[in-house]
Design a protein around this motif. Structure first.
Motif, mmCIF file in Angstrom:
data_model
loop_
_atom_site.group_PDB
_atom_site.id
_atom_site.type_symbol
_atom_site.label_atom_id
_atom_site.label_comp_id
_atom_site.label_asym_id
_atom_site.label_seq_id
_atom_site.Cartn_x
_atom_site.Cartn_y
_atom_site.Cartn_z
ATOM 1 N N UNK A 124 -11.832 76.452 57.232
ATOM 2 C CA UNK A 124 -12.118 77.678 56.475
ATOM 3 C C UNK A 124 -12.992 77.418 55.260
ATOM 4 N N UNK A 125 -12.867 76.221 54.663
ATOM 5 C CA UNK A 125 -13.600 75.914 53.442
ATOM 6 C C UNK A 125 -14.747 74.953 53.732
ATOM 7 N N UNK A 126 -15.867 75.183 53.076
ATOM 8 C CA UNK A 126 -16.992 74.266 53.189
ATOM 9 C C UNK A 126 -16.714 72.995 52.399
ATOM 10 N N UNK A 127 -17.322 71.926 52.838
ATOM 11 C CA UNK A 127 -17.347 70.682 52.056
ATOM 12 C C UNK A 127 -15.977 70.019 51.946
ATOM 13 N N UNK A 128 -15.100 70.248 52.891
ATOM 14 C CA UNK A 128 -13.761 69.670 52.835
ATOM 15 C C UNK A 128 -13.483 68.843 54.089
ATOM 16 N N UNK A 129 -13.162 67.578 53.877
ATOM 17 C CA UNK A 129 -12.776 66.679 54.954
ATOM 18 C C UNK A 129 -11.271 66.465 54.910
ATOM 19 N N UNK A 130 -10.593 66.585 56.031
ATOM 20 C CA UNK A 130 -9.167 66.280 56.122
ATOM 21 C C UNK A 130 -8.986 65.106 57.076
ATOM 22 N N UNK A 131 -8.422 64.010 56.577
ATOM 23 C CA UNK A 131 -8.125 62.834 57.399
ATOM 24 C C UNK A 131 -6.708 62.987 57.934
ATOM 25 N N UNK A 132 -6.513 62.981 59.251
ATOM 26 C CA UNK A 132 -5.218 63.328 59.857
ATOM 27 C C UNK A 132 -4.101 62.345 59.514
ATOM 28 N N UNK B 88 -13.885 54.125 62.775
ATOM 29 C CA UNK B 88 -14.558 54.926 63.803
ATOM 30 C C UNK B 88 -13.514 55.734 64.578
ATOM 31 N N UNK B 89 -12.348 55.132 64.789
ATOM 32 C CA UNK B 89 -11.281 55.815 65.524
ATOM 33 C C UNK B 89 -10.602 56.881 64.669
ATOM 34 N N UNK B 90 -10.647 56.721 63.348
ATOM 35 C CA UNK B 90 -9.939 57.649 62.465
ATOM 36 C C UNK B 90 -10.484 59.063 62.594
ATOM 37 N N UNK B 91 -11.754 59.182 62.958
ATOM 38 C CA UNK B 91 -12.385 60.499 63.053
ATOM 39 C C UNK B 91 -11.882 61.284 64.252
ATOM 40 N N UNK B 92 -11.207 60.612 65.166
ATOM 41 C CA UNK B 92 -10.749 61.281 66.392
ATOM 42 C C UNK B 92 -9.369 61.904 66.237
ATOM 43 N N UNK B 93 -8.701 61.611 65.116
ATOM 44 C CA UNK B 93 -7.364 62.152 64.916
ATOM 45 C C UNK B 93 -6.376 61.535 65.891
ATOM 46 N N UNK C 91 -3.970 62.857 54.622
ATOM 47 C CA UNK C 91 -2.551 63.189 54.816
ATOM 48 C C UNK C 91 -1.773 61.881 54.952
ATOM 49 N N UNK C 92 -1.068 61.511 53.882
ATOM 50 C CA UNK C 92 -0.388 60.207 53.882
ATOM 51 C C UNK C 92 0.996 60.240 53.246
ATOM 52 N N UNK C 93 1.384 61.367 52.633
ATOM 53 C CA UNK C 93 2.622 61.392 51.860
ATOM 54 C C UNK C 93 3.803 62.021 52.609
ATOM 55 N N UNK C 94 3.637 62.312 53.880
ATOM 56 C CA UNK C 94 4.677 63.051 54.606
ATOM 57 C C UNK C 94 5.536 62.181 55.502
ATOM 58 N N UNK C 95 5.098 60.977 55.800
ATOM 59 C CA UNK C 95 5.874 60.115 56.691
ATOM 60 C C UNK C 95 7.073 59.550 55.940
ATOM 61 N N UNK C 96 8.226 59.568 56.574
ATOM 62 C CA UNK C 96 9.443 59.012 56.008
ATOM 63 C C UNK C 96 9.965 57.887 56.897
ATOM 64 N N UNK C 97 10.727 57.001 56.278
ATOM 65 C CA UNK C 97 11.318 55.892 57.037
ATOM 66 C C UNK C 97 12.649 56.376 57.616
ATOM 67 N N UNK C 98 12.560 57.247 58.596
ATOM 68 C CA UNK C 98 13.771 57.695 59.292
ATOM 69 C C UNK C 98 14.246 56.634 60.270
#
Length: 994
Positions: A262-270, A713-718, A223-230
Motif C-alpha cells: 500500500x505504501x511506496x518506498x517500503x521494503x518488508x523482510x519476511x 539472494x534467497x531472503x527476497x523469496x520469503x 520482521x524479527x521480534x515475533x519468534x519465541x523460544x516455545x
C-alpha cells in the motif's frame, strides 16, 4: 540539498523537503499560511538530480529485486508516487533558485578510467581548515547539511554551526539532519504502519488526499521480534517455532504485508530471515549511496535503539522513537542538538582467549562512568587494526547501554574487507572507497593521522581487558570472571537493589528437590535455568559464535552434558551463521548440548524466552529461588529476560555454553570444575576454552563470501507461510473492530485543522511516584501478558484464551491493549506502595490500591489530569514509542524527573507530554514532595511566550513551589506540543498543501 525540481521531473517519491524548523507560534499559523514565517523563503534548486534517499525506478512491494541493488550496486528505488512528491515540492516550488553549495559539486572519476561514478559535494573544495580537525562522525552531519542546503530547511547558518563544531558543540545549538533512510523492526514497525494507515484515514476525514501519506525516504522493515523460544533442544525447533509464530501473528504479518504493497518506498523482510541489525550490517547498509548520480554517505535512523550497530560499519545510525521515525518517513527533517564527541583511543591487542563481548562490557562500564548521554563516541588509535569489523559492530551495538547516541567507527581498510566478505560487489566497494577518500571520510592507518579535536578523551589498552560478565540486573554492572563467585555471594547478601537480593544467610544454601519428567532434580540459588546464545550484539560475530561451538566440541569430546531442565537455545541473527557452523562441522556439538537453532530473530534478549518447564517454574516459585539466566544479549534489566529469572547475566556465547555446562553462576572457574568427564576426571574451564588462534583458523576456513550472497539472494523469496498470506488491495486499511492485534488508534479523533495550542495542567494528581532508573522496560508493555493484568482481562472479555495471549510486543498495533499494559511490569517500584513491588498504584482521592491503568482511567473519568514524579535516568533502555504513547493514552500530562534518557524525552515531547527536570541538586525527596499533592504547572498559555529550556514554576495545593527546566529542547518540539503531538502536526502541514 539535491534539488527539488528533479523529483517533479521524474515524478518519483520525493525526499523530505517540508520544514520542521519553525517556531511553535509559526506552526499554529501555518495552518492558514502554508509557508511558515519563521525563516525566509528561498527558491528551489535547479540541478536535475534526485533528492537524497530516493530514486525513480520501479520497485516491488517487498524484497523483490533487492539483492541486485546491494550486490550489484545502487538500491532499487521506490515506485513512483502519484502525488506525494508534488505535495511536498509545490509548497516551495517558488522558493530557492539553487543549492548554496552547488559550486563544490564535483565529479568523482573511477580509478581505472571510464565513466565517472557520479557527482558529490566536495568537502575539500570548501578549503576550510576546520574540516580536517572535525571528528569523522561530524563530517557526515556536515556533508548532509551542505548537500541539503536550500536556505529554507537547511541554511548556510546551519552549515556554519557544524563547521564551527569545536566551539558550537558546547552551546547546545540546534541543527537539522536528514537521514538517508529509516530502519524498522516489526515490534516498533507495526505501530508505525498503524499510524501511517490511521493518518491516511485522518487525511480523508479532513477532506484531503489520503495518498499524500507515504514514506518519502527508503524504509526497511525486518520482521524479527515475533519468534519465541516455545520449542527448544529439538532438531525441529526452527520449524515448530515458526509455525507458532505465524499462528499467533498471522494478522500482524498480513497487515505488514499490506503496508509493503500500500505504501511506496517500503521494503518488508519476511519472518525467519534474521535479526534486523545483523541484516542491516550484512545486507541493507550501503555505506555510500549512489543515487541518480549523486554520491553521499549512508545514514539511518531506526525505531530500535540498537540501530547503532551499523556505526561499526562507518554508517551513521542511531535509534529514535517510532513517532520521530514516522515524521522522518513523511519528509520532516530531524531536529537535533549538535553533539559533543568523545574520542576513545584504542591501543594494543586483546589477550589470548579474551572475546569482543568482554571488550564491549568493559567499554560500556568505562563510558557509563565517563558520561556520554547525548554524545557521539568515536573510536580511533592503533588498536583499531586489531579489531575485526564484527568486533567493532559488537561495541557499536551497545551504544544505548553506555548511553551514547552513537559509538562510531570511521570507514577504513577493515570495513572494505568486510564489505567484500559479505558479498558486496567489487565495483560497489571501489565506489565506496574512492568517494570516502576523495571527501576526507576514509581513515588510512598506513598514513600519518591528522590531529582531530574531541570534546573529551578516553583510552583503553586492549591488553588490559579481562574475561567478564555483566549483571545481575544492569548491563553496565561488569563483573570479571575471576570475581564472579564472590560477587554473586555478595549479591545474595546485599539489600534488594541492582546488586542485591537480600537472601538471609541461613537460606542461601537451601536446596529444593523437584521432579523433572520423572527424573529427580535439585535447584538452588544461582542455578542456571536459561542459557541462550541470542541477540545481534554477538550473533553477528563469527569469532564468538564459532568460539562457542569450539567450547561445545571440547566439552562433548570430554563427555560433559548440560542438565536437561536448563532451557538452552541458539538464535542466529542471519542464515549465514548456520552456513558457517555447518561448514565448520561444529553445529552437531552445539546440538548435542541442547543449543539447537530455535529460529532466526530476537528471542531471549527481548523477553521472548518462552515458558520454562512447569516443574522448573514451580520449583523456583514455591521455594523463592533466585534463579539465573546467562545470555549473550545486550539487556538484562529485571523482569526482561524472564519473570522467574531474577539474576540475569550478559556474557559471550562461549561463556554462555560454559555456564550451561556448570549449571550455576555460583562457581569459581579457576578453582572449581565445570563438570566430570566420561572417564571420571574433573574438567576445568581451561580444558574447554579455545585459544584465539584456534578460533581464527576455523573462522578463516568456514566464513566465506558466497554464504552471504546465497543467503540474501534467497531472503527476497520469503517463505511459504509468508507468501500465502492474503493482502487487501485497498490503499486505506480495512480496520476490523473485533481485532485484538490491529486497532485504529484514537490520536486523531475529533481532530480539526486548528491546533489546540498550549494546555494548562492544573491541580493534577500524581499517578506514579518513582525513584531512579525507571526504564522503558518498566513503562512500556513488553514480554508476556500477566494473567491477572488489565490487558489479560480485556483479552479474556473478548474470548481470547490465555494460551493465545501472545506477548505485548506482538500486540503493539492495538492501542487498547497497549494502554492497559503501560506500567504493567511486575518489577515496578512505586513509592506509593511503600516497598511492595508490582504494577499497582494508589488512587489518591479514594486511597484505593489499583492497577495503574485502572487508576488512570478512574482519574480520567473524574476529569482529573495526572503527572508522574521520577528520579534520574527516567526512560533509559530500548527506544519505545509506547513508553510515551501509553502514558498519553492514560491521561498523563507531564513527567517531572531529575533527568531523562534522550530518546524517551523526545518521544514524550512527540506525544504532547510535557517533560520537566528538577533543578540540579533537587528532586521530589529534597523538596519534601510525597506525591499526594495536587500539582499545577505554570506554563504560559500564549504559545509565543514558551521557549525551549525555559524555567517553569510548579506549585502544589500544599503551598509548595519549585522551579523546573522545561525540556522541550528545540522549537520543533514546541511545535509538536502546541499541535497535540508530532503526528497531528505533520497531518496539518500536509493537509494544508494545495
Amino acid at each position: 540539498m539535491p534539488p527539488l525540481a528533479s523529483s517533479l521531473l521524474s515524478r518519483s517519491a520525493a525526499g523530505p523537503v517540508s520544514s520542521a524548523r519553525v517556531t511553535a507560534a509559526a506552526a499554529v499559523a501555518a495552518v492558514s499560511k502554508p509557508v511558515a514565517a519563521s525563516e525566509p523563503a528561498a527558491s528551489p534548486p535547479v540541478t536535475p538530480t534526485p533528492t537524497a534517499g530516493t530514486s525513480s525506478s520501479p520497485r516491488s512491494p517487498f524484497a523483490s529485486g533487492l539483492a541486485g541493488r546491494l550486490f550489484g550496486g545502487r538500491r532499487a528505488a521506490a515506485r513512483s508516487s502519484s502525488s506525494a512528491a508534488a505535495v511536498f515540492e509545490r509548497r516551495f516550488a517558488s522558493a530557492a533558485t539553487k543549492n548554496s553549495y552547488d559550486e563544490i559539486l564535483t565529479s568523482l572519476a573511477k580509478p581505472g578510467g571510464g565513466a565517472d561514478f557520479g557527482k558529490y559535494y566536495s568537502l575539500p573544495r570548501l578549503a576550510d581548515p576546520r574540516i580536517d580537525r572535525l571528528p569523522y562522525s561530524i563530517r557526515i552531519l556536515l556533508e548532509s547539511a551542505i548537500r541539503n542546503c536550500d536556505e529554507f530547511q537547511v541554511t548556510g547558518k546551519d552549515v556554519e554551526k557544524i563547521l564551527d563544531w569545536e566551539n558550537s558543540a558546547t552551546k547546545q545549538v540546534e541543527i537539522p539532519f536528514k537521514p538517508a533512510r529509516v530502519l524498522l523492526q516489526d515490534f516498533t514497525g507495526v505501530p508505525a504502519v498503524v499510524d501511517l494507515a490511521c493518518m491516511r484515514d485522518a487525511m480523508s476525514k479532513l477532506g484531503s488526499d489520503p495518498n499524500k501519506i507515504n514514506p518519502l525516504v527508503p524504509v526497511d522493515l525486518v520482521i524479527d521480534h515475533s519468534v519465541q523460544v516455545d520449542v527448544a533442544r529439538s532438531q525441529n525447533a526452527v520449524q515448530a517455532n515458526m509455525e507458532l509464530e505465524f499462528s499467533r501473528n498471522k494478522e500482524r504479518f498480513g497487515f505488514l504485508k499490506w503496508g509493503s504493497t500500500a505504501f511506496n518506498n517500503m521494503l518488508v523482510v519476511p519472518p525467519g530471515s534474521g535479526i534486523v541489525h545483523q541484516v542491516n550490517l550484512e545486507y541493507l547498509a550501503r555505506v555510500v549511496f549512489n543515487n541518480g548520480g549523486i554520491l553521499y554517505p549512508d545514514s539511518v535512523v531506526g525505531t530500535d535503539s540498537h540501530t547503532t550497530m551499523i556505526d561499526g560499519l562507518g554508517v551513521a545510525g542511531w535509534g529514535v522513537g517510532g513517532i520521530e521515525a514516522e515524521a522522518t518517513m513523511l519528509g520532516q527533517p530531524m531536529s537535533m542538538v549538535l553533539p559533543g564527541v568523545v574520542g576513545f583511543k584504542l591501543t594494543g591487542k586483546l589477550k589470548n582467549g579474551v572475546t569482543a563481548t568482554d571488550l564491549v562490557l568493559t567499554v560500556t562500564q568505562m563510558l557509563r562512568k565517563h558520561g556520554v548521554v547525548g554524545k557521539f563516541v568515536e573510536f580511533y588509535g592503533g588498536g583499531m587494526s586489531e579489531l575485526s569489523l564484527a568486533d567493532r559492530a559488537t561495541i557499536a551495538n551497545m551504544s544505548p547501554e553506555y548511553g551514547a547516541t552513537m559509538g562510531f567507527f570511521p570507514v577504513d581498510a577493515k570495513t572494505l574487507d568486510y564489505l567484500k566478505l559479505t558479498g558486496r560487489s567489487d565495483d560497489t566497494v571501489a565506489m565506496i572507497e574512492t568517494y570516502l577518500r576523495a571527501n576526507n571520510m576514509f581513515v588510512d592507518y598506513n598514513q600519518v593521522q591528522a590531529e582531530r579535536v574531541y570534546s573529551s578523551y578516553l583510552e583503553l589498552n586492549l591488553e588490559e581487558v579481562e574475561p567478564c560478565l555483566s549483571g545481575p540486573k544492569r548491563p553496565h554492572d561488569r563483573v570479571t570472571l575471576k570475581n564472579m563467585k564472590s560477587d554473586w555471594l555478595s549479591c545474595l547478601d546485599n539489600d534488594v537493589g541492582f546488586k542485591g537480593f537480600a537472601v538471609p544467610k541461613e537460606s542461601q544454601g537451601k536446596v529444593a528437590d523437584f521432579s523433572f519428567h520423572g527424573t529427580p532434580a535439585k535447584i538452588k540459588h544461582g542455578d542456571v535455568v536459561i542459557a541462550a546464545i541470542t541477540s545481534c550484539t554477538n550473533t553477528s560475530n563469527p569469532n564468538v559464535m564459532l568460539g562457542a561451538a569450539l567450547v561445545a566440541k571440547k566439552a562433548c569430546e570430554l563427555g560433559l552434558e548440560v542438565k536437561p531442565w536448563i532451557k538452552t537455545s541458539l538464535a542466529p541473527g542471519s542464515g549465514v551463521v548456520k552456513k558457517y557452523l555447518d561448514k565448520s562441522g561444529l553445529q552437531k556439538y552445539l546440538d548435542q548440548l541442547g543449543f539447537n537453532i530455535v529460529g532466526y530473530g530476537c528471542t531471549t534478549c527481548i523477553g521472548n524466552s518462552g515458558d520454562l518447564d512447569e516443574s522448573v517454574a514451580a520449583a523456583i516459585s514455591e521455594n523463592d529461588v533466585v534463579a539465573a539466566a546467562v545470555l549473550s544479549g545486550n539487556r538484562n534489566f529485571e523482569g526482561r529476560v524472564h519473570a522467574l529469572t531474577r539474576a540475569n547475566y550478559l556474557a559471550s556465547p562461549p561463556l554462555v555454553v560454559a555456564y550451561a555446562l556448570a549449571g550455576t553462576v555460583n562457581i569459581d572457574f579457576e578453582k572449581e570444575p565445570v563438570g566430570i568427564s566420561k572417564d571420571g576426571k574433573e574438567v576445568y574451564f581451561r580444558d574447554i576454552w579455545p585459544t584465539t588462534e584456534e578460533i581464527s583458523e576455523v573462522v578463516k576456513s568456514s566464513v566465506l563470501p558466497d554464504m552471504f550472497k546465497s543467503t540474501y539472494e534467497a531472503i527476497t523469496k520469503g517463505n511459504p507461510m509468508w507468501n500465502e498470506l492474503p493482502v487487501s488491495a485497498s490503499t486505506l486499511y480495512p480496520w476490523d473492530s473485533s481485532s485484538t492485534y490491529i486497532h485504529e488508534p484514537p490520536y486523531f479523533k475529533d481532530m480539526t485543522m486548528t491546533p489546540p495550542g498550549a494546555r494548562p495542567v492544573k491541580d493534577a494528581y500524581c499517578l506514579l511516584n518513582f525513584g531512579d532508573s525507571i526504564t522503558t522496560d518498566h513503562i512500556s508493555p513488553a514480554g508476556s501478558i500477566h494473567p491477572e493484568s488489565p490487558a489479560a482481562k480485556f483479552l479474556s472479555e473478548r474470548n481470547v484464551e490465555r494460551k493465545d495471549f501472545n506477548s505485548y510486543g506482538s500486540r503493539r498495533g492495538n492501542d487498547e491493549i497497549m494502554a492497559r499494559g503501560t506500567f504493567a511490569n511486575i518489577r515496578l517500584v512505586n513509592k506509593f506502595l511503600k516497598g511492595e513491588v508490582g504494577p499497582k498504584t494508589i488512587h489518591i482521592p479514594s486511597g484505593e490500591k489499583l492497577a495503574v491503568f485502572d487508576a488512570a482511567m478512574k482519574y480520567k473519568n473524574e476529569g482529573h489530569d495526572t503527572i508522574i514524579l521520577a528520579g534520574a535516568e527516567y526512560g533509559s533502555g530500548s527506544s519505545r514509542d509506547w513508553a510515551a504513547k501509553g502514558p498519553m493514552l492514560q491521561g498523563v500530562k507531564a513527567v517531572i524527573a531529575k533527568s531523562f534518557e534522550r530518546i524517551h524525552r523526545s518521544n514524550l515531547a512527540g506525544m504532547g507530554i510535557i517533560p520537566l527536570c528538577f533543578k540540579a541538586g533537587e528532586d521530589a525527596d529534597t523538596l519534601g514532595l510525597t506525591g499526594h499533592e495536587r500539582f499545577t504547572i505554570q506554563l504560559p498559555t500564549n504559545v509565543s511566550d514558551i521557549k525551549p529550556g525555559q524555567d517553569v514554576t510548579v506549585t502544589t495545593d500544599a503551598g509548595k513551589s519549585f522551579t523546573c527546566t522545561l525540556r522541550f529542547d528545540t522549537e520543533v518540539e514546541l511545535a509538536y506540543y502546541t499541535n497535540g503531538g508530532i503526528l497531528p502536526y505533520v497531518i496539518r502541514k500536509i493537509a494544508a498543501e494545495p
